[in-house]
Design an enzyme around this catalytic site. Sequence first.
Site, PDB file in Angstrom:
ATOM      1  N   GLY A 232     -10.232   7.288  -0.796  1.00  0.00           N
ATOM      2  CA  GLY A 232     -10.346   8.068  -2.021  1.00  0.00           C
ATOM      3  C   GLY A 232     -10.668   9.517  -1.699  1.00  0.00           C
TER       4      GLY A 232
ATOM      5  CG  HIS B 114      -9.251  14.665  -6.081  1.00  0.00           C
ATOM      6  ND1 HIS B 114      -8.532  13.812  -6.883  1.00  0.00           N
ATOM      7  CD2 HIS B 114      -8.987  14.284  -4.812  1.00  0.00           C
ATOM      8  CE1 HIS B 114      -7.878  12.946  -6.133  1.00  0.00           C
ATOM      9  NE2 HIS B 114      -8.122  13.205  -4.870  1.00  0.00           N
TER      10      HIS B 114
ATOM     11  CG  ASP C 262      -1.627   7.827   0.488  1.00  0.00           C
ATOM     12  OD1 ASP C 262      -2.426   7.693  -0.447  1.00  0.00           O
ATOM     13  OD2 ASP C 262      -0.697   8.640   0.487  1.00  0.00           O
TER      14      ASP C 262
ATOM     15  CG  ASN D 276      -1.313  11.956  -5.094  1.00  0.00           C
ATOM     16  OD1 ASN D 276      -1.076  13.033  -5.635  1.00  0.00           O
ATOM     17  ND2 ASN D 276      -2.482  11.650  -4.562  1.00  0.00           N
TER      18      ASN D 276
ATOM     19  CG  ASP E 103      -1.580   1.232   1.564  1.00  0.00           C
ATOM     20  OD1 ASP E 103      -1.426   1.776   2.676  1.00  0.00           O
ATOM     21  OD2 ASP E 103      -2.273   1.722   0.659  1.00  0.00           O
TER      22      ASP E 103
END
Length: 246
Positions: free
Chosen positions: A52, A90, A12, A136, A10
């Site tokens: 999200g 966003h 974040d 990101n 993963d």
Amino acid sequence: MVPLQALIFDVDGTLADTEGAHLAAFNQAFASAGLPWRWDESLYVRLLDVSGGKERMAHYLAHHVLRSDAKAPGDITDITDIKPDFDALHAIKTTAYTQQMRAGALALRPGIEAILAAAHQAGLRLAIATTTTESNIDALLRPRLGPDWSQRFEVIEHAGTAPRKKPDPQVYHQTLQRLGLAATECLAIEDSANGLQAARGAGIATIITPNPFTAHHNFEGALRILPSLQDTVIADLHRWHADAGR
Ligand code: XBP
Ligand code: MG
């Protein structure tokens, strides 16, 4: 016994403690869009139950703004017409976040760089399965792992390729498919309950490394819960994986 073939990371909260930076970027986006929204850390910890960024903002609007009792006494603002363009908002947030990450202040979590190098050395295949936006990932990893960082990961699945966000297992199913591996041949490394559920939903044994934003989550079903991967070596991963197969 099925040998361990791959580690699926993963992003974040796992590769780095990024949620503080995401929070700052959301607030920057709200300010630049002239929206009277400000998320503090305790609210953000709750909002992280929704994976999200766009989904999180929509959830906030529906459950924290449009709820009539959310208005301050005497506040006559007609909130029913607050319909932000979440895509545009966003995009502003993502620009603010990637600028922070490219500035390079945030380090990877303890043990991450070492375990990536050791896994590569040991012939383990590496993949990424994240809910976050593709740009990101580059903004986080390029300054820390170098311009060829993506070559370390055979498969990179993200919000753009797996629109059904965690805890939906889509991102992990797609990662397994592209690796051409069975769930039992992999280990997932996650930081949150949504992540654990998504990986378990795809049948993958999961190691959890909580962080300050997720320490209160329910990690039932995790293979191991560790403060970080700092003291973890490849032999540990093989052993824990074998335990999971028993
Ligand atoms: C965690 C998330 C992400 C980030 C925000 O991703 O839920 O949505 O909080 O990123 P991960 P976006 O699966 O890596 O833990 O605003 O790009 O969605
Ligand atoms: Mg995470």
